[in-house]
Enzyme design. Structure first.
Site, short mmCIF file in Angstrom:
data_model
loop_
_atom_site.label_atom_id
_atom_site.label_comp_id
_atom_site.label_asym_id
_atom_site.label_seq_id
_atom_site.Cartn_x
_atom_site.Cartn_y
_atom_site.Cartn_z
N LYS A 168 -10.15 -14.61 54.47
CA LYS A 168 -9.78 -13.27 53.89
C LYS A 168 -8.31 -12.93 53.78
CE LYS A 168 -14.70 -11.82 54.26
NZ LYS A 168 -15.71 -11.04 54.72
N ASP A 222 -16.28 -4.07 50.10
CA ASP A 222 -17.35 -5.07 50.18
C ASP A 222 -18.57 -4.55 49.35
OD1 ASP A 222 -17.21 -7.29 51.66
OD2 ASP A 222 -17.17 -6.38 53.57
N GLN A 230 -16.00 -6.59 59.34
CA GLN A 230 -16.68 -8.05 59.11
C GLN A 230 -17.93 -7.68 60.01
OE1 GLN A 230 -15.75 -10.54 57.69
NE2 GLN A 230 -17.80 -11.65 58.16
#
Ligand code: NAD
Length: 291
Positions: A52, A119, A96
């Site tokens: 990412k 997200d 994460q």
């Protein structure tokens, strides 16, 4: 059979994002900025976060990676989230997953301000998605929609079967495929670990989206001739032929299933790169909304 090439499509999307970033900068604007928090040093999470950060670099975003020890307290993690929430230079924040057992994932997710939740996991974003209101869509389902759209897959009136009901993939995917939108209008069946007649159901799918995390679970006898298959699964399995000692496997037994379908995503190179591209797209949208 045609491959739904996520790597290629994600690269196209990233090129489009890079062009927009250049134009923002040319007009005196600031680079979009994504922050990521990684707790511990789980091999797979490390790989995903690094990918990412690298992708941010590729499209001209700034990025910040906050690394915290696996034993960090929930309080310290929540405080890091708060600091990033309040940092006006940062447009998007991801934490994460998975997090260590002593930390509540839902508490952390809910702490991220919805405007920076690129997200798309915050209850506000998921709720707005349910109502078809503008929101950050969860990155993996959003990437799948983009892939289906760019390959001009007809979805209207089709039977879409989703295997797996996680909050981040299966459940939102089932909602999105049923919506009255261009990629949508499917009749959707959401299946899970308690589904008793999975094979009977999956064999009726025109579009089969698989997200359960069991390597090669979907075999040829579970698939209808001509189906479109989207394989979300990524599991690291031991390998004697790779230098790293492991390789990635999807939830679909690709070699036996591929000859039966019209379209299929490979693993790796399918949904994974599209997830990252969607995350970048959400971050760009956030940056544009915040300027
Ligand atoms: P999860 O691990 O949270 O949940 C698995 C789901 O599968 C559950 O809802 C469960 O009910 C269902 N399930 C388990 N056994 C089943 C069975 N025998 N029959 C039917 N359903 C069954 O799911 P997740 O977080 O969505 O992850 C699924 C997979 O997708 C994992 O391999 C994960 O690594 C991968 N993943 C990939 C991406 C990507 O970008 N490609 C993103 C997220 C997750």
């Amino acid at each position: 059979m045609q491959l739904l090439d996520g790597k290629l499509t994600a690269n196209t999307l990233k090129d489009e994002i890079a062009i927009e970033v250049n134009s923002i900068i040319a007009k005196g604007g600031k680079k979009p900025h994504l922050a990521a928090i990684l707790v511990g040093s789980n091999g797979a999470s490390e790989t995903y976060v690094n990918a990412k950060v690298k992708a941010c670099d590729k499209v001209g975003f700034d990025s910040t990676l906050v690394r915290l020890d696996a034993n960090v307290s929930e309080e310290i993690l929540l405080n890091e989230v708060r600091k990033i929430n309040e940092n006006s230079a940062i447009d998007g924040l991801i934490v994460q997953l998975p997090l260590p057992k002593h930390i509540s994932e839902s508490k952390v997710t809910e702490k991220i301000v919805p405007e920076k939740d690129v997200d798309g996991f915050h209850p506000i974003n998921l709720g707005r998605m349910m109502l078809n209101l503008p929101s950050f869509l969860p990155a993996t389902p959003a990437g799948i929609l983009e892939l289906l759209e760019r390959y001009e897959i007809e979805t209207s009136g089709k039977h879409c079967v989703v295997i797996g009901r996680s909050n981040i993939v299966g459940s939102p995917m089932s909602v999105l495929m049923a919506r009255n939108t261009k990629i949508g209008n499917c009749t959707v069946t959401l299946t899970h670990s308690r589904t008793t007649n999975l094979k009977e159901i999956s064999r009726t799918a025109d579009i089969l989206i698989v997200a359960l995390g069991k390597p090669e679970f979907v075999t040829a006898d579970m698939v209808k001739e001509g189906a479109v298959i989207v394989d979300v699964g990524i599991t690291r399995v031991k390998s004697e032929i790779t230098k790293s000692g492991w390789k990635l496997k999807g939830d679909v037994a690709f070699d036996e299933v591929a000859p039966k379908c019209s379209f299929i995503t490979p693993v790796p190179g399918g949904v994974g790169p599209m997830t990252i591209a969607s995350l970048l797209k959400n971050t760009l949208i956030s940056a544009k909304q915040r300027k």
